[in-house]
Design an enzyme around this catalytic site. Structure first.
Site, PDB file in Angstrom:
ATOM      1  N   ASP A 182      51.321  35.512 112.571  1.00  0.00           N
ATOM      2  CA  ASP A 182      50.002  35.264 111.989  1.00  0.00           C
ATOM      3  C   ASP A 182      48.873  35.479 112.983  1.00  0.00           C
ATOM      4  O   ASP A 182      47.738  35.788 112.588  1.00  0.00           O
ATOM      5  CB  ASP A 182      49.931  33.838 111.437  1.00  0.00           C
ATOM      6  CG  ASP A 182      50.712  33.682 110.141  1.00  0.00           C
ATOM      7  OD1 ASP A 182      51.370  34.660 109.729  1.00  0.00           O
ATOM      8  OD2 ASP A 182      50.687  32.581 109.553  1.00  0.00           O
TER       9      ASP A 182
ATOM     10  N   SER B 238      63.314  26.465 110.418  1.00  0.00           N
ATOM     11  CA  SER B 238      62.595  25.353 111.036  1.00  0.00           C
ATOM     12  C   SER B 238      61.812  25.786 112.273  1.00  0.00           C
ATOM     13  O   SER B 238      60.860  26.555 112.163  1.00  0.00           O
ATOM     14  CB  SER B 238      63.593  24.235 111.364  1.00  0.00           C
ATOM     15  OG  SER B 238      62.936  23.041 111.695  1.00  0.00           O
TER      16      SER B 238
ATOM     17  N   LYS C 115      62.548  26.516 105.871  1.00  0.00           N
ATOM     18  CA  LYS C 115      62.500  25.062 106.071  1.00  0.00           C
ATOM     19  C   LYS C 115      61.139  24.720 106.668  1.00  0.00           C
ATOM     20  O   LYS C 115      60.932  24.833 107.874  1.00  0.00           O
ATOM     21  CB  LYS C 115      63.619  24.571 106.982  1.00  0.00           C
ATOM     22  CG  LYS C 115      63.591  23.053 107.200  1.00  0.00           C
ATOM     23  CD  LYS C 115      64.699  22.614 108.148  1.00  0.00           C
ATOM     24  CE  LYS C 115      64.620  21.117 108.413  1.00  0.00           C
ATOM     25  NZ  LYS C 115      63.405  20.727 109.159  1.00  0.00           N
TER      26      LYS C 115
END
Length: 402
Positions: A296, A285, A310
């Site tokens: 990224d 999460s 999640k």
């Protein structure tokens, strides 16, 4: 012959036939009305069930089943559940300050007394086995129920019977306000900082900032192994500490407020500090939001194994008088590269075990890079056996991220 007969526990005969005829007469008369059906079901149970029932409790039970059928994360919450959720987000609660879990033999074990908590001051230690709470044996009870008993009322003392080194000890501890820090940090040496985020709560961004400013390291290992998530905005704000531009995360849902893109703000204090993120299969999460944002955006490498996966966000929606609420999934999120990690997780840049493949390599590294005395004597864990930490240290050195 009796007009009613028993067959495999089912009543058959004229009574069932009458009910069946009435039902048949209503079938196919229009679309299903869920509200009416729910009310009628409660009314029929209340009138005909063999024992009296508490209609409020029956409704709560039915609604819990209804909401939990949506997914693994949506819940129908009542008073204590709502308060516990808020306490987790705030980072403080009234209790003894004990972290407990079941061991392999289903014994209730103290994993850690929280620093400066009533339990720690009373002398409870990690590894103590809890045998009884307020004179009641703990065997057969759920972890949630036992954790609730360990909180107690502020004016009452909680009596514990524990086993330590084959000796039984008794404690009577008064609950008090306990502050749970989400961040723990230790200097590994004179230029590397180990910074563990155990969960995300409202105070986490400030805790991270203070830890780094205090240590003034040349590089940071952000350890989120075992981090189950927590408060969504906290993960966004922590990511923003290390990013001067770019998308942190985007959310997508049916409600208008569920469609947002969270962008990094320029001028953050640690935007050039070298970072390495540690993940394991239980990192989930909010932990995955931070890891995905840093990975990224090319801000950090991720070391470890595939995370939990999640990729959804839950919202808390109050109901009625505020003693009940819905915690339901209202959005799914995408990492900056536009990828949903739901059921997939974050893929590490460096898989655990690829840097230091054997104990001999770790031994050589430890002799070359001795830890600070504080790190060697820390209570949180055994550094000598933490292979991933040594891999992280090696990676930072070999890539000149000191």
């Amino acid at each position: 012959m009796s007009k009613m007969s028993w067959l495999g526990g089912m009543v058959t005969g004229s009574l069932l036939t009458a009910a069946g005829l009435a039902l048949a007469g209503q079938m196919g008369q229009g679309p299903l009305n869920p509200n009416r059906l729910f009310s009628e079901t409660l009314a029929q149970i209340s009138q005909y069930y063999v024992d009296p029932v508490d209609e409020d409790r029956l409704a709560d039970t039915a609604l819990k089943g209804l909401v939990s059928s949506l997914d693994d994360y949506s819940k129908y919450l009542e008073g204590d559940d709502i308060r516990e959720l808020q306490e987790m987000a705030d980072g403080h609660y009234s209790g003894l300050g004990l972290e407990v879990d079941f061991d392999a033999q289903k014994h209730l074990i103290v994993t850690s007394p929280i620093k400066d908590s009533p339990a720690a001051k009373a002398g409870i230690k990690a590894g103590d086995r809890v045998l009884a709470i307020n004179g009641q044996d703990v065997e057969g009870k759920s972890l949630k129920a036992l954790a609730h008993e360990l909180r107690g009322a502020p004016q009452d003392k909680v009596k514990l019977l524990v086993s330590r080194n084959s000796h039984q000890l008794r404690f009577a501890i008064a609950p008090a306000d306990v502050q749970v820090d989400s961040v723990t940090s230790y200097p590994l040496d004179h230029h590397r900082l180990w910074l563990r985020i155990s969960q995300f709560q409202y105070s986490t961004p400030l805790e991270v900032s203070q830890a780094i400013k205090s240590a003034r390291p040349q590089s940071v290992i952000i350890d989120m192994r075992g981090n189950p998530g927590g408060v969504f905005p906290a993960a966004v704000d922590v990511a923003d500490l290390f990013l001067s531009k770019g998308t942190i995360v985007s959310t997508h849902g049916r409600a208008s407020y569920a469609n947002q893109s969270f962008e990094a703000k320029p001028g953050d204090p640690f935007e050039t500090l070298p970072l390495l993120v540690l993940l394991d299969k239980d990192s989930a999460s909010a932990a995955e939001i931070l890891a995905g944002a840093l990975k990224d955006n090319g801000r950090a490498k991720v070391l470890g194994v595939q995370s939990f996966g999640k990729g959804s966000v839950q919202s808390l929606i109050p109901l009625g008088d505020g003693e009940r609420a819905l915690k339901i999934t209202t959005a799914k999120y995408l990492t900056p590269s536009g990828v949903s990690i739901q059921g997939k997780g974050i893929t590490p840049d460096i898989k655990a075990g690829t840097i230091l493949a054997d104990a001999k390599a770790r031994s050589l590294l430890k002799s070359h890079y001795p830890l600070t005395r504080k790190a060697e004597t820390m209570v949180e864990g055994n550094w000598a056996d933490d292979a991933l930490l040594w891999e992280a240290t090696s990676y930072l050195d070999n890539n000149h991220l000191k």
